[in-house]
Design a protein around this motif. Structure first.
Motif, PDB file in Angstrom:
ATOM      1  N   TYR A 267       0.854  -1.247   0.026  1.00  0.00           N
ATOM      2  CA  TYR A 267       0.065  -0.141   0.079  1.00  0.00           C
ATOM      3  C   TYR A 267       0.788   1.142   0.017  1.00  0.00           C
ATOM      4  O   TYR A 267       1.908   1.453   0.947  1.00  0.00           O
ATOM      5  CB  TYR A 267      -1.026  -0.016   1.176  1.00  0.00           C
ATOM      6  N   GLN A 268       0.472   2.179  -0.792  1.00  0.00           N
ATOM      7  CA  GLN A 268       1.328   3.313  -0.799  1.00  0.00           C
ATOM      8  C   GLN A 268       0.283   4.379  -0.503  1.00  0.00           C
ATOM      9  O   GLN A 268      -0.774   4.677  -1.000  1.00  0.00           O
ATOM     10  CB  GLN A 268       1.694   3.676  -2.468  1.00  0.00           C
ATOM     11  N   ALA A 269       0.610   5.119   0.802  1.00  0.00           N
ATOM     12  CA  ALA A 269      -0.291   6.190   1.515  1.00  0.00           C
ATOM     13  C   ALA A 269      -0.481   7.211   0.360  1.00  0.00           C
ATOM     14  O   ALA A 269       0.362   7.427  -0.388  1.00  0.00           O
ATOM     15  CB  ALA A 269       0.394   6.533   2.570  1.00  0.00           C
ATOM     16  N   PRO A 270      -1.475   7.968   0.484  1.00  0.00           N
ATOM     17  CA  PRO A 270      -2.007   9.264  -0.405  1.00  0.00           C
ATOM     18  C   PRO A 270      -0.753  10.071  -0.488  1.00  0.00           C
ATOM     19  O   PRO A 270       0.007  10.287   0.332  1.00  0.00           O
ATOM     20  CB  PRO A 270      -3.015   9.751   0.444  1.00  0.00           C
ATOM     21  N   LEU A 271      -0.493  10.506  -1.931  1.00  0.00           N
ATOM     22  CA  LEU A 271       0.736  11.269  -2.174  1.00  0.00           C
ATOM     23  C   LEU A 271       0.121  12.527  -2.882  1.00  0.00           C
ATOM     24  O   LEU A 271      -1.235  12.766  -3.023  1.00  0.00           O
ATOM     25  CB  LEU A 271       1.650  10.553  -3.464  1.00  0.00           C
ATOM     26  N   ARG A 272       0.794  13.664  -2.610  1.00  0.00           N
ATOM     27  CA  ARG A 272      -0.008  14.767  -3.211  1.00  0.00           C
ATOM     28  C   ARG A 272       0.952  15.754  -3.947  1.00  0.00           C
ATOM     29  O   ARG A 272       2.131  15.635  -3.615  1.00  0.00           O
ATOM     30  CB  ARG A 272      -0.376  15.830  -1.906  1.00  0.00           C
ATOM     31  N   GLY A 273       0.626  16.467  -4.935  1.00  0.00           N
ATOM     32  CA  GLY A 273       1.259  17.199  -5.734  1.00  0.00           C
ATOM     33  C   GLY A 273       2.209  16.392  -6.664  1.00  0.00           C
ATOM     34  O   GLY A 273       2.400  15.427  -6.482  1.00  0.00           O
ATOM     35  N   LYS A 274       2.925  17.301  -7.633  1.00  0.00           N
ATOM     36  CA  LYS A 274       3.586  16.559  -8.750  1.00  0.00           C
ATOM     37  C   LYS A 274       4.754  16.098  -8.100  1.00  0.00           C
ATOM     38  O   LYS A 274       5.309  15.200  -8.711  1.00  0.00           O
ATOM     39  CB  LYS A 274       4.013  17.751  -9.742  1.00  0.00           C
ATOM     40  N   THR A 275       5.046  16.365  -7.284  1.00  0.00           N
ATOM     41  CA  THR A 275       6.393  15.671  -6.426  1.00  0.00           C
ATOM     42  C   THR A 275       6.126  14.220  -5.955  1.00  0.00           C
ATOM     43  O   THR A 275       7.032  13.508  -6.016  1.00  0.00           O
ATOM     44  CB  THR A 275       6.682  16.373  -4.989  1.00  0.00           C
ATOM     45  N   GLY A 276       4.766  14.063  -5.962  1.00  0.00           N
ATOM     46  CA  GLY A 276       4.317  12.746  -5.712  1.00  0.00           C
ATOM     47  C   GLY A 276       4.421  11.685  -7.008  1.00  0.00           C
ATOM     48  O   GLY A 276       4.669  10.588  -6.599  1.00  0.00           O
TER      49      GLY A 276
END
Lengths: 292, 607
Positions: free
Chosen positions: A133-142
């Motif tokens: 599981y990959q926890a929520p990422l945010r923004g283009k850096t994600g």
């Protein structure tokens, strides 16, 4: 994974936006409209003033005309949580071309699109359980992080989507969009899992990936078919009648799934793993209303 | 269906072998697929809805097994017992003798035989031919080697049953000559087995089959009916034979000139015979008819006719020291009974002769009858002799005379002859250089005179001599010589009277037929009954009766028998039923070939 897309293609992806048929409330203001009225520049409606309302939003022009207090309501823009559930069972690595390739491409594309739109993306790998599981990422850096996660996935084990989706419940972070990418070929089915996702207030989209050989087998003669996941064997004499019956069975299976999804307001699309990725992203998905 | 080669069934061992091979053949190729989930669902469905699909899955195996079974059957050479199977030419002999009239089978033996042949015609395959031969007294080819079924049927329909006997040997001789150079011939004899016995084996090589017609033997027949005159009394004799296997009682009726004369009841043991004699029939009776009243399978021989013998025989007395030439020539004449005596034993009281021949001798007084005088001795009171003439040739007719009909006398020569002076009661028939050699005239009776000793001429050796004697006797005994009848089974041989101007033939139950010269020498007499022949001789009519009877110990014995053919019997016993087999293996082989094609198609379609 980056080599999956060239720069030109990435630019074209940027123009695509994920649309969700229902607007979801999110934790951060994002670029997505939310059914909650809030602070944005887009006017939504009026309503009568009641005590306690922020009188910064009173429409004085209306008061001047009608001598009644009205409060202006605005659409609140929120970010979206996209949960990508990717089936990483052994069966996904089968086929020519392998289903896993298109599955990864799709997951990568969706996470790119979502992150580029300032939405959050979480990725769950499902086999007989929740494998990663990959926890929520945010923004283009994600984006890099998401792609790296996808690149590290290995396709093995059997499929039990119900179990895997149920295990996801622990990581659920509120409503969002759930995209399930799988071949759905599991005796356990996926209905219970999807129902659970809906219980978690997820807008579910199911993408069924099938290899061309699965959609239209070209077997001839006597075969002992070995299940890539369980290793179980099944002997068949591939006659045209049997192949016809198989195709009929597949059609029925697809139809039953489509029907289930329709009745529950779930988006459903069956895709051949041989479909060119561009065609899928630029034509099939928009046509199915999954991409705008 | 039977098998010619039952050992061929041993090849059935190939069937488990095929199954074994099939089991070995079903080695599965392995293939890894993503999931067998859908396949399992499909197989579950198919097995649940159509259990026989399991069989269909093995369609190829079943086709192969079927092909193997057919092949094994072909190897065992099954056949259907049919008449005229694979032969290219079928020779069918149809018995048309009188016994085939019997009605012990429906409609009759003849009708049944025709049906049998019709069946054979129907079964005639393409490229096969049939020759249809009728076996009667003379074999007759009804239809020669024809594949045209209509033609054959027509020939069969038009065939007439005869009333005579069946001559098997003649028919087989004909077949032997027909089939000498042919191959693929089969001979089929449709008969009740009642034929004339065979004397020689005709040497037929082809396969023979005998289709026997007939069942019963119940028949009573009049096999003889004869009359005799005995010192003015007319007697009749009938012989009645019972050919059946039971004792029977029947009335026998005798009719004289159509009028009922007597009815008697007779009893006959099984296969027994009886003679019945009637005496004191009317002296003027011309014909009699005997009728058996009891119905049986063959009614035609229940009637018989007989002609009462007339005293028409002429008696001639040759008075000679010995004259072989005259004797021979006179013996040739029908209706003339010749007696001989020497001059020393001649008794003038013997008057019961219609013709006297005096050779080199003359009695003291001439009898009151017709006379031939040969080489009259000198000094007799009737003929004056004037010396001798020698080496006479160039003999010719003195004038037109019916006695010289059909005679060429140019080569005739006489070494020595007396010079007769032709008396005024006679005329010269033949002469040479003015010397009369043959005279004819009327004294108390008609008289013919040869002036020379026959031994001193070449005339008796000439073909004309018997004709001359015939002509002379015909003239001397008018109305008797010349006409004669002979009934040989179904034909009347007939020598018409030389003077006959017209002949009327009355067949039983038919219209009178009229014949003008030249007369036919024989008439068919196929139907039993009384035949009347009337010859018109100038202003009078001479009537003759002939009786044609059906009763015949050979044909009336209608009990079906096997053919009197040694070779056939031997083959029948030894070879079993080696004939009339339609082998099925070619059809089986075709079926196998078709199956193989089907199998290929099934394999191609991937069932």
């Amino acid at each position: 994974m980056k080599n999956i897309f060239d720069e030109d293609f990435l630019k074209r992806l940027e123009h695509l936006r994920l649309v969700s048929r229902k607007m979801r409330a999110g934790k951060n203001s994002g670029e997505r409209r939310s059914p909650l009225k809030g602070q944005s520049v887009e006017f939504a409606d009026f309503r009568n003033y009641s005590s306690g309302d922020d009188f910064r939003y009173i429409d004085w022009n209306s008061y001047a005309r009608t001598e009644k207090l009205f409060v202006k309501l605005f659409m609140e823009e929120q970010d979206l949580l996209l949960n990508i559930f990717i089936d990483v069972s052994k069966s996904m690595s089968w086929g020519e071309p392998p289903k896993e390739r298109l599955a990864l491409q799709l997951a990568a594309a969706f996470s790119y699109l979502a992150l580029a739109a300032y939405d959050r993306v979480a990725i769950a790998a499902c086999s007989e359980q929740l494998a990663a599981y990959q926890a929520p990422l945010r923004g283009k850096t994600g984006i890099d992080q998401a792609w790296t996660f996808l690149g590290q996935l290995s396709f093995a084990g059997s499929t039990n989507l119900n179990q895997a989706l149920r295990e996801y419940g622990r990581f659920s972070r509120g409503p969002g969009v759930a995209l399930l990418i799988s071949d759905l070929l599991s005796p356990h089915g996926f209905h219970d899992g999807v129902k659970f996702l809906q219980y978690l207030r997820q807008e579910v989209i199911v993408l069924q990936l099938l290899a061309p050989e699965e959609i239209n087998p070209t077997l001839h003669g006597d075969w002992r078919l070995l299940d890539s996941e369980s290793g179980e064997s099944r002997e068949i004499s591939a006659s045209s009648r049997l192949l016809k019956a198989y195709r009929k069975k597949l059609d029925d299976f697809t139809e039953a799934n489509r029907d289930f999804c329709f009745r529950r307001g779930i988006g459903f699309l069956q895709v051949s793993s041989a479909t060119p990725f561009e065609e899928l992203i630029l034509q099939l998905l928009p046509r199915a209303g999954i991409l705008a | 269906m039977s098998l010619l080669n039952p050992a061929g069934l041993g090849f059935a061992a190939i069937i488990p072998l095929i199954i074994l091979l099939y089991l070995l053949k079903r080695r599965f190729q392995e293939k890894v697929i993503s999931s067998t989930y859908l396949w399992e669902e499909v197989l579950k469905d198919m097995e649940a809805t159509t259990p026989w699909q399991r069989l269909k899955k093995n369609l190829l195996l079943f086709l192969q097994l079927l092909a193997a079974v057919l092949l094994v059957m072909a190897l065992s050479r099954p056949y259907l017992p049919v008449a005229g199977g694979l032969e290219k030419q079928l020779l069918v002999v149809l018995d048309a003798s009188a016994s085939m009239m019997a009605s012990d089978v429906t409609p009759s033996r003849w009708g049944m035989a025709q049906k049998e042949v019709e069946k054979l015609i129907d079964r005639l395959g393409p490229g096969e031919k049939m020759t249809l031969i009728k076996m009667g007294e003379q074999p007759e080819v009804l239809q020669a080697a024809s594949g045209d079924k209509n033609e054959l049927r027509r020939a069969l329909r038009d065939a007439q049953l005869e009333t005579g006997r069946a001559d098997l040997e003649a028919a087989l001789s004909l077949i032997a000559s027909l089939s000498r150079d042919s191959r693929d011939i089969m001979l089929l004899i449709v008969s009740d087995g009642k034929t004339l016995p065979m004397e020689h084996d005709p040497g037929i090589k082809c396969p023979v089959e005998f289709i026997q017609i007939g069942r019963g033997s119940d028949n009573l027949a009049i096999t003889t009916l004869a009359t005799r005159r005995d010192s003015g009394q007319v007697l009749a004799l009938a012989r009645v034979q019972n050919f059946g296997e039971k004792a029977v009682v029947s009335d026998i009726e005798l009719r004289v000139d159509g009028e009922l004369f007597d009815i008697r009841e007779i009893k006959l043991e099984a296969e027994g015979a009886r003679e019945i004699i009637w005496e004191d029939l009317p002296a003027g009776a011309e014909s009699i008819q005997a009728i058996l009243q009891r119905p049986d399978f063959l009614p035609a021989d229940n009637e018989a006719w007989a002609v009462v013998e007339e005293l028409t025989e002429n008696r001639a007395l040759l008075v000679s020291q010995g004259n072989l030439f005259l004797e021979k020539a006179l013996n040739l004449l029908p209706g003339l009974e010749l007696f001989k005596t020497s001059p020393a034993e001649y008794d003038p009281a013997l008057a019961d002769y219609q013709l006297f021949i005096f050779d080199s001798w003359l009695p003291a007084g001439l009898p009151q009858a017709s006379i031939i005088i040969v080489n009259p001795p000198p000094g007799n009171p009737w003929l004056a002799i004037n010396g001798e003439a020698k080496n006479l040739s160039g003999i010719k007719a003195a004038g037109e005379d019916s006695n010289l009909r059909y005679i060429d006398s140019s080569d005739w020569q006489v070494a020595r002859s007396q010079k007769l002076l032709c008396p005024d009661w006679a005329r010269t028939l033949l002469e040479s250089e003015g010397v009369p050699l043959l005279l004819a005239g009327q004294l108390s009776g008609r008289v013919a005179i040869f002036s020379f000793d026959l031994h001193e001429s070449n005339i008796p050796l000439q073909t004309g001599f018997p004709i001359l004697v015939h002509n002379l006797v015909g003239w001397l005994l008018p109305g008797n010589a010349g006409a004669s009848f002979d009934l040989n089974r179904s034909r009347i041989s007939f020598d018409p009277h030389p003077e006959a101007e017209a002949i009327y033939l009355q067949r039983p139950g038919e219209k009178e037929e009229r014949y003008l010269p030249p007369f036919p020498r024989s008439f068919s007499a196929s139907h039993p009954g009384l035949y009347q022949i009337n010859q018109v001789l100038g202003d009078r009519i001479e009537s003759n009766f002939l009786a044609r009877n059906q009763g015949d110990p050979l044909e009336s014995d209608i009990k079906p028998a096997t053919l009197p053919w040694q070779a056939f019997e031997a083959e029948s016993r030894g070879g079993g039923e080696r004939l009339g087999k339609k082998e099925l293996w070619p059809w089986l082989c075709w079926a196998v070939l078709l199956l193989l094609l089907l199998e290929w198609e099934v394999y191609r379609r991937g069932y």
